[in-house]
Scaffold this active site. Structure first.
Site, PDB file in Angstrom:
ATOM      1  N   ARG A   1       0.785  -1.238   0.000  1.00 16.04           N
ATOM      2  CA  ARG A   1       0.000   0.000   0.000  1.00 16.04           C
ATOM      3  C   ARG A   1       0.819   1.291   0.000  1.00 16.04           C
ATOM      4  O   ARG A   1       0.266   2.371  -0.188  1.00 16.04           O
ATOM      5  CB  ARG A   1      -0.976   0.070   1.180  1.00 16.04           C
ATOM      6  CG  ARG A   1      -2.159  -0.856   1.072  1.00 16.04           C
ATOM      7  CD  ARG A   1      -3.372  -0.277   1.767  1.00 16.04           C
ATOM      8  NE  ARG A   1      -3.175  -0.077   3.191  1.00 16.04           N
ATOM      9  CZ  ARG A   1      -4.011   0.635   3.956  1.00 16.04           C
ATOM     10  NH1 ARG A   1      -5.071   1.208   3.420  1.00 16.04           N
ATOM     11  NH2 ARG A   1      -3.780   0.770   5.242  1.00 16.04           N
ATOM     12  N   ASP A   2       2.133   1.218   0.213  1.00 21.45           N
ATOM     13  CA  ASP A   2       2.917   2.448   0.243  1.00 21.45           C
ATOM     14  C   ASP A   2       4.304   2.223  -0.346  1.00 21.45           C
ATOM     15  O   ASP A   2       5.321   2.570   0.270  1.00 21.45           O
ATOM     16  CB  ASP A   2       3.013   2.986   1.674  1.00 21.45           C
ATOM     17  CG  ASP A   2       3.384   4.468   1.723  1.00 21.45           C
ATOM     18  OD1 ASP A   2       3.155   5.166   0.714  1.00 21.45           O
ATOM     19  OD2 ASP A   2       3.883   4.918   2.767  1.00 21.45           O
ATOM     20  N   VAL A   3       4.331   1.641  -1.542  1.00 15.28           N
ATOM     21  CA  VAL A   3       5.605   1.401  -2.228  1.00 15.28           C
ATOM     22  C   VAL A   3       6.136   2.737  -2.750  1.00 15.28           C
ATOM     23  O   VAL A   3       5.465   3.430  -3.510  1.00 15.28           O
ATOM     24  CB  VAL A   3       5.425   0.418  -3.398  1.00 15.28           C
ATOM     25  CG1 VAL A   3       6.752   0.211  -4.131  1.00 15.28           C
ATOM     26  CG2 VAL A   3       4.868  -0.902  -2.900  1.00 15.28           C
TER      27      VAL A   3
ATOM     28  N   THR B   1       0.839   7.795  -0.643  1.00 11.57           N
ATOM     29  CA  THR B   1       1.747   8.917  -0.809  1.00 11.57           C
ATOM     30  C   THR B   1       1.494   9.590  -2.144  1.00 11.57           C
ATOM     31  O   THR B   1       1.357   8.924  -3.170  1.00 11.57           O
ATOM     32  CB  THR B   1       3.210   8.445  -0.727  1.00 11.57           C
ATOM     33  OG1 THR B   1       3.432   7.827   0.553  1.00 11.57           O
ATOM     34  CG2 THR B   1       4.175   9.612  -0.872  1.00 11.57           C
TER      35      THR B   1
END
Length: 265
Positions: free
Chosen positions: A69-71, A111
């Site tokens: 979910r936040d690569v 992000t």
């Protein structure tokens, strides 16, 4: 990354992970530390492949499968040998069963510049939203630019790259700090993978299995270039056309960089 231990002593709580002395990939790409040399293209490719292998493990090797979910480049850390590992699983979600295609959440977390458009709309992350974020990371490795380019207005790196690639000029997007020390065919192929990963429709994006295979081919091309082998990249998916000859890039993809600003971090 491997967790070594934890601390739960009254009000003192901490997780202890393995030490990654070379910091984050973002620091190396952005040159935030003046003492950090520019990563050569061959090492960038290895970092991309190692990161893709890590995501493939989360998607296919874990039971239940995990969506990160936040690569992003700040969550890709490098050890003393500049080997990449994925960090920060605070936003990760696991599938409930093998038949699931996404995870339902009540809040959006991600992000700016990396989040897939359908995830921003529905708050339902999937493995394909991880693929999208990884595609942005790939473009950062190629261009040396951040996920949001200020030129002078803020636009997503995806749009910035597509606008320039529409003219078929790959050198116009390649990080100039690499000073031509790369196989242009490997760069083309890597860029093509990034563009496929960042397609607007999740169904048009490859799986991480496919991405790992394609990046291994890119690395093979680069290693052949360094050995002095003669060859060029042909893409079997478009009938063997060399992308240097008439590369077709659509420029109508857009990401509303102001959308969900309050929800992004």
């Amino acid at each position: 990354m491997s967790m070594i231990g934890y601390c739960n002593d009254g009000g003192h709580m901490a997780l202890v992970y393995e030490y990654m002395p070379q910091g984050s990939l973002k620091e190396h790409i952005a040159g935030e530390d003046g003492n950090m040399p520019c990563l050569p293209w061959e090492r960038r490719l290895r970092v991309a492949l190692e990161t893709a292998q890590g995501l493939l493990y989360l998607h296919k090797g874990c039971s239940p499968p995990i969506i990160h979910r936040d690569v992003k480049t700040t969550n890709i850390l490098l050890n003393a040998r500049l080997e990449a590992k994925i960090a920060d699983f605070g936003l990760s979600k696991a599938f409930n069963c093998e038949d699931d295609t996404h995870v339902s959440t009540n809040t959006f977390a991600g992000t700016l510049g990396y989040a897939a458009p359908e995830y921003q709309r529905t708050m339902q992350p999937s493995t394909k939203s991880d693929v999208y974020s990884f595609g942005v990371v790939l473009l950062e490795l190629v261009t040396g630019k951040p996920a949001i380019v200020r030129n002078p207005e803020s636009i997503p790196l995806i749009n910035w790259a597509r606008q320039r690639l529409a003219w078929g000029d790959i050198e116009g997007v390649v990080d100039t700090r690499m000073q031509g020390d790369h196989d242009i065919n490997a760069v083309w192929k890597t860029t093509e993978i990034a563009l496929k990963c960042t397609e607007q429709s999740p169904l048009q994006r490859p799986s991480m299995t496919d991405v790992v295979m394609q990046l291994q081919e890119c690395l093979d091309l680069e290693e052949g270039f360094e050995r002095g082998d003669n060859g060029f990249y042909t893409d079997s998916s478009n009938g063997g056309m060399n992308p240097n000859m008439g590369y077709n890039i659509t420029t109508n993809q857009s990401t509303d960089v102001s959308q969900n600003n309050a929800a992004l971090r």
